[in-house]
Design an enzyme around this catalytic site. Structure first.
Site, PDB file in Angstrom:
ATOM      1  N   SER A 222       8.203   0.097  -4.719  1.00 19.03           N
ATOM      2  CA  SER A 222       7.625   1.159  -3.748  1.00 19.03           C
ATOM      3  C   SER A 222       8.713   2.011  -3.187  1.00 19.03           C
ATOM      4  CB  SER A 222       6.685   0.382  -2.936  1.00 19.03           C
ATOM      5  OG  SER A 222       6.282   1.355  -1.717  1.00 19.03           O
TER       6      SER A 222
ATOM      7  N   TYR B 105       4.496  -6.295   3.463  1.00 26.99           N
ATOM      8  CA  TYR B 105       4.450  -5.471   2.173  1.00 26.99           C
ATOM      9  C   TYR B 105       5.944  -4.829   1.837  1.00 26.99           C
ATOM     10  CZ  TYR B 105       3.512  -1.885  -1.018  1.00 26.99           C
ATOM     11  OH  TYR B 105       2.999  -0.853  -2.407  1.00 26.99           O
TER      12      TYR B 105
HETATM   13  P1  NAD Z   1      -5.001  -0.481  -6.955  1.00 27.61           P
HETATM   14  O1  NAD Z   1      -5.939  -1.389  -5.734  1.00 27.61           O
HETATM   15  O2  NAD Z   1      -5.772   0.244  -7.715  1.00 27.61           O
HETATM   16  O3  NAD Z   1      -4.366  -1.750  -7.641  1.00 27.61           O
HETATM   17  C1  NAD Z   1      -3.713  -2.900  -7.240  1.00 27.61           C
HETATM   18  C2  NAD Z   1      -4.323  -4.113  -8.032  1.00 27.61           C
HETATM   19  O4  NAD Z   1      -3.964  -5.332  -7.724  1.00 27.61           O
HETATM   20  C3  NAD Z   1      -6.022  -4.125  -7.706  1.00 27.61           C
HETATM   21  O5  NAD Z   1      -6.696  -3.343  -8.678  1.00 27.61           O
HETATM   22  C4  NAD Z   1      -6.213  -5.595  -8.014  1.00 27.61           C
HETATM   23  O6  NAD Z   1      -6.724  -5.873  -9.617  1.00 27.61           O
HETATM   24  C5  NAD Z   1      -4.690  -6.280  -8.338  1.00 27.61           C
HETATM   25  N1  NAD Z   1      -4.777  -7.221  -7.249  1.00 27.61           N
HETATM   26  C6  NAD Z   1      -4.699  -7.435  -5.876  1.00 27.61           C
HETATM   27  N2  NAD Z   1      -4.635  -8.536  -5.336  1.00 27.61           N
HETATM   28  C7  NAD Z   1      -4.764  -9.504  -6.453  1.00 27.61           C
HETATM   29  C8  NAD Z   1      -5.070 -10.775  -6.531  1.00 27.61           C
HETATM   30  N3  NAD Z   1      -4.941 -11.678  -5.445  1.00 27.61           N
HETATM   31  N4  NAD Z   1      -5.431 -11.394  -7.833  1.00 27.61           N
HETATM   32  C9  NAD Z   1      -5.444 -10.552  -8.906  1.00 27.61           C
HETATM   33  N5  NAD Z   1      -5.182  -9.035  -8.951  1.00 27.61           N
HETATM   34  C10 NAD Z   1      -5.037  -8.591  -7.586  1.00 27.61           C
HETATM   35  O7  NAD Z   1      -3.742   0.023  -6.140  1.00 27.61           O
HETATM   36  P2  NAD Z   1      -2.400   0.736  -6.910  1.00 27.61           P
HETATM   37  O8  NAD Z   1      -1.959   1.662  -5.628  1.00 27.61           O
HETATM   38  O9  NAD Z   1      -2.577   1.321  -8.115  1.00 27.61           O
HETATM   39  O10 NAD Z   1      -1.300  -0.493  -6.878  1.00 27.61           O
HETATM   40  C11 NAD Z   1      -0.751  -0.815  -7.864  1.00 27.61           C
HETATM   41  C12 NAD Z   1       0.745  -1.270  -7.356  1.00 27.61           C
HETATM   42  O11 NAD Z   1       1.439   0.215  -7.052  1.00 27.61           O
HETATM   43  C13 NAD Z   1       0.886  -2.137  -6.352  1.00 27.61           C
HETATM   44  O12 NAD Z   1       1.764  -3.023  -6.754  1.00 27.61           O
HETATM   45  C14 NAD Z   1       1.247  -1.285  -5.209  1.00 27.61           C
HETATM   46  O13 NAD Z   1       1.998  -1.976  -4.175  1.00 27.61           O
HETATM   47  C15 NAD Z   1       2.141  -0.278  -5.867  1.00 27.61           C
HETATM   48  N6  NAD Z   1       2.131   1.054  -5.172  1.00 27.61           N
HETATM   49  C16 NAD Z   1       1.162   1.741  -4.695  1.00 27.61           C
HETATM   50  C17 NAD Z   1       1.610   2.826  -4.004  1.00 27.61           C
HETATM   51  C18 NAD Z   1       0.459   3.659  -3.776  1.00 27.61           C
HETATM   52  O14 NAD Z   1       0.421   4.846  -2.852  1.00 27.61           O
HETATM   53  N7  NAD Z   1      -0.675   3.704  -4.106  1.00 27.61           N
HETATM   54  C19 NAD Z   1       2.679   3.247  -3.622  1.00 27.61           C
HETATM   55  C20 NAD Z   1       3.890   2.486  -3.871  1.00 27.61           C
HETATM   56  C21 NAD Z   1       3.413   1.052  -4.741  1.00 27.61           C
END
Ligand code: NAD
Ligand code: MG
Length: 338
Positions: free
Chosen positions: A229, A242
């Protein structure tokens, strides 16, 4: 998801210039008009100002209980459902995508299936509704889809997850780690040990367990793509726990890449900036930040998951054969990591 629902959600998320182009596309071809960002001629996205390609809000306050569902978001995120076109870059590959139900993982799952991979997705049981849509999309790309719900905070589950993915897919040569937990706390004094542990278990321990279980299955040429991230480099004051994990993921990626060269396995990570996903509206940000989400980056809007999927494909496919131990930013113009 029905085609009509998908059309409607695309129309909500797209704005301005892109909508003008929809009319032109509609005149040319009924089928291609289903996606207003596609030109009628060759299916490629037309030239457009990247700042205006998708909505810059303001977004409605829309709190959801964790873990949140993409299908309940307004506007619905664009995961490339109607737009991603594959060209055989991952034909015959066998991939596990954690967090493949929604957000970045869903966009990656759709893209690699359309590039020819069979795909297993992991997600939480509460996300079945989102996961079912992704399963249908993988199948409509003509690929095998495997659903593996469960909680990755358990080492036993992580081992079972990888074993089941490899068994159902007949092997494993691609691991895309997208599952993650982001929960904001204004003060470290409110960050409980339980919360701290929850974030570290999900983002770091599970990654360690899943990668460890996956390596013995992976032949030379395999690829691991992690999700770090912008917070690894410019940590938000309300995301202390985080940010630690995302910096840890970046370091794990670089270290493991060197270690796995002799096995022929590449390891890279993407470092996203603000992306419009369920994680943000289910405790990831205060609602006041959700309303103006993405406004602080130079492009002044959040990214849509579809906009990062090609990066996952590049890193996962053989096209990325000289890429290992790298972190690739997609941060809307901040230059991070730089
Ligand atoms: P999202 O909520 O759509 O996806 C995250 C997924 O993590 C969830 O759908 C869930 O299935 C899974 N998850 C969480 N806890 C879990 C558990 N205990 N057991 C099994 N599965 C679990 O959100 P996203 O933004 O697409 O996140 C995907 C990745 O991207 C994450 O690692 C997040 O930190 C990273 N990220 C997101 C952003 C943003 O702005 N959205 C920015 C930087 C990094
Ligand atoms: Mg989800």
């Amino acid at each position: 998801m029905t085609e009509r629902n998908s059309d409607d959600s695309r129309r909500k998320v797209l704005k301005g210039a892109a909508l003008g182009l929809a009319a032109a596309a509609a005149a040319g071809s009924r089928a291609k008009a289903a996606d207003p960002t596609m030109s009628a001629e060759n299916g490629a996205p037309p030239l457009s100002d990247p700042a205006k390609r998708y909505t810059d809000g303001p977004f409605q306050a829309q709190p959801q209980p964790w873990p949140g569902l993409a299908s309940r978001m307004s506007p619905r995120p664009d995961h490339g459902e109607t737009s991603y076109r594959g060209s055989g870059r991952m034909a015959g590959r066998k991939a596990l995508v954690t967090g493949g139900d929604s957000g970045l993982g869903r966009a990656a799952a759709i893209a690699i299936a359309r590039e020819g991979a069979d795909v297993a997705i992991s997600y939480l049981p509460a996300e079945e509704e989102d996961a079912k849509e992704v399963m249908d999309l993988i199948r409509s790309a003509g690929r095998k889809a495997v659903a593996l719900p469960g909680d990755i905070r358990s080492e036993k589950f992580c081992q079972k997850l990888v074993a089941n993915a490899a068994r159902e897919l007949g092997g494993l040569d691609c691991l895309i780690n997208c599952a993650g937990r982001q929960h904001y706390h204004e003060s470290i004094l409110d960050l409980t040990t339980e919360d701290f542990d929850w974030t570290l278990k999900t983002n770091l321990y599970a990654l360690f367990w899943i990668i460890k279980a996956a390596i013995p299955h992976m032949p030379p040429g395999s690829s691991i793509v992690n999700t770090s991230s912008t917070n690894a480099y410019n940590p938000s004051e309300i995301l202390v726990d985080y940010s630690i994990t995302k910096a840890g993921i970046a370091d794990l990626t670089k270290s493991l890449a060197k270690q796995l060269v002799p096995k022929g396995i590449r390891v890279n990570a993407v470092a996203p900036g603000p992306f419009w996903t369920a994680l943000q509206v289910s405790g990831g940000q205060p609602m006041s930040a959700v309303e103006k989400f993405g406004s602080t980056v130079p492009l002044k809007r959040p990214g849509q998951p579809a906009e990062i999927a090609p990066l996952y494909v590049q890193l996962a496919s053989t096209d990325g054969s000289y890429l290992t131990g790298q972190i690739f930013g997609a941060t809307g113009g901040t230059g991070i990591p730089g």
